[in-house]
Scaffold this motif. Structure first.
Motif, short mmCIF file in Angstrom:
data_model
loop_
_atom_site.label_atom_id
_atom_site.label_comp_id
_atom_site.label_asym_id
_atom_site.label_seq_id
_atom_site.Cartn_x
_atom_site.Cartn_y
_atom_site.Cartn_z
N LYS A 1 -51.17 94.62 -60.32
CA LYS A 1 -50.56 93.65 -59.40
C LYS A 1 -49.11 93.30 -59.72
N ILE A 2 -48.71 93.41 -60.99
CA ILE A 2 -47.38 92.96 -61.38
C ILE A 2 -46.52 94.09 -61.96
N ALA A 3 -46.99 94.71 -63.03
CA ALA A 3 -46.19 95.70 -63.76
C ALA A 3 -45.83 96.92 -62.93
N CYS A 4 -46.53 97.15 -61.85
CA CYS A 4 -46.27 98.32 -61.00
C CYS A 4 -45.11 98.09 -60.03
N ILE A 5 -44.58 96.88 -59.98
CA ILE A 5 -43.46 96.58 -59.07
C ILE A 5 -42.22 97.34 -59.53
N PRO A 6 -41.57 98.06 -58.63
CA PRO A 6 -40.37 98.83 -59.00
C PRO A 6 -39.29 97.93 -59.60
N GLY A 7 -38.64 98.44 -60.64
CA GLY A 7 -37.56 97.70 -61.29
C GLY A 7 -37.97 97.03 -62.58
N ILE A 8 -39.26 97.04 -62.91
CA ILE A 8 -39.74 96.43 -64.15
C ILE A 8 -39.76 97.50 -65.24
N GLU A 9 -39.14 97.17 -66.38
CA GLU A 9 -39.15 98.09 -67.52
C GLU A 9 -40.31 97.82 -68.47
N GLU B 1 -34.34 88.13 -74.42
CA GLU B 1 -34.90 89.48 -74.29
C GLU B 1 -35.57 89.73 -72.95
N TRP B 2 -36.10 88.72 -72.34
CA TRP B 2 -36.89 88.85 -71.12
C TRP B 2 -36.14 88.22 -69.96
N ASP B 3 -36.32 88.77 -68.77
CA ASP B 3 -35.58 88.30 -67.59
C ASP B 3 -36.35 87.30 -66.75
N LEU B 4 -37.68 87.45 -66.68
CA LEU B 4 -38.49 86.59 -65.83
C LEU B 4 -39.72 86.11 -66.59
N LEU B 5 -40.16 84.90 -66.26
CA LEU B 5 -41.39 84.34 -66.82
C LEU B 5 -42.27 83.91 -65.65
N LEU B 6 -43.51 84.39 -65.66
CA LEU B 6 -44.45 84.08 -64.58
C LEU B 6 -45.64 83.33 -65.15
N LYS B 7 -46.11 82.35 -64.43
CA LYS B 7 -47.38 81.70 -64.75
C LYS B 7 -48.34 82.09 -63.63
N VAL B 8 -49.46 82.66 -64.04
CA VAL B 8 -50.42 83.19 -63.08
C VAL B 8 -51.80 82.64 -63.42
N TYR B 9 -52.54 82.23 -62.42
CA TYR B 9 -53.94 81.83 -62.61
C TYR B 9 -54.82 82.96 -62.10
N ARG C 1 -39.19 92.32 -68.44
CA ARG C 1 -37.85 92.85 -68.65
C ARG C 1 -37.59 93.78 -67.48
N CYS C 2 -36.51 93.53 -66.78
CA CYS C 2 -36.18 94.32 -65.59
C CYS C 2 -35.08 95.33 -65.92
N LYS C 3 -35.03 96.38 -65.12
CA LYS C 3 -33.94 97.33 -65.24
C LYS C 3 -32.65 96.61 -64.89
N PRO C 4 -31.52 97.00 -65.50
CA PRO C 4 -30.25 96.33 -65.22
C PRO C 4 -29.96 96.24 -63.72
N TYR D 1 -33.22 90.26 -59.50
CA TYR D 1 -33.42 89.52 -58.25
C TYR D 1 -34.37 90.26 -57.31
N GLU D 2 -34.28 91.57 -57.27
CA GLU D 2 -35.19 92.36 -56.43
C GLU D 2 -36.63 92.23 -56.92
N VAL D 3 -36.80 92.29 -58.24
CA VAL D 3 -38.14 92.14 -58.82
C VAL D 3 -38.68 90.74 -58.52
N ALA D 4 -37.86 89.72 -58.72
CA ALA D 4 -38.30 88.35 -58.46
C ALA D 4 -38.70 88.17 -57.00
N ASP D 5 -37.92 88.73 -56.08
CA ASP D 5 -38.26 88.64 -54.65
C ASP D 5 -39.60 89.32 -54.37
N ALA D 6 -39.80 90.49 -54.95
CA ALA D 6 -41.05 91.23 -54.74
C ALA D 6 -42.24 90.45 -55.29
N ILE D 7 -42.08 89.85 -56.45
CA ILE D 7 -43.16 89.06 -57.04
C ILE D 7 -43.46 87.84 -56.18
#
Length: 78
Positions: free
Chosen positions: A59-67, A37-45, A9-12, A16-22
């Motif tokens: 690696k992921i939750a620390c990206i700015p803009g993620i709630e 409820e959620w903005d992005l879905l990631l599949k990670v190995y 879930r990203c901040k309003p 797009y900024e979060v997706a680019d960073a990921i």
């Protein structure tokens, strides 16, 4: 390697900024924009030895803009 799914879930206005960073991290196998409820879905190995919580937090939750994040681990495929 084991797959995990992470929903974010990203901040309003920040999805797009979060997706680019990921995308730039090159850590995810697949990255989707979702509705609801959620903005992005990631599949990670990740390696079988990796600690899932530490990986997601460092690696992921620390990206700015993620709630908030929701991690789903997977088991044997059918």
């Amino acid at each position: 390697m084991k797959p995990i799914f992470v929903q974010l879930r990203c901040k309003p206005g920040k999805t797009y900024e979060v997706a680019d960073a990921i995308y730039k991290t090159e850590l995810v196998s697949e990255l989707y924009s979702t509705s609801g409820e959620w903005d992005l879905l990631l599949k990670v190995y990740i390696s079988d030895e990796a600690e899932i919580g530490r990986f997601v937090n460092e690696k992921i939750a620390c990206i700015p803009g993620i709630e908030r994040s929701l991690t789903t681990i997977t088991f044997t495929a059918f």
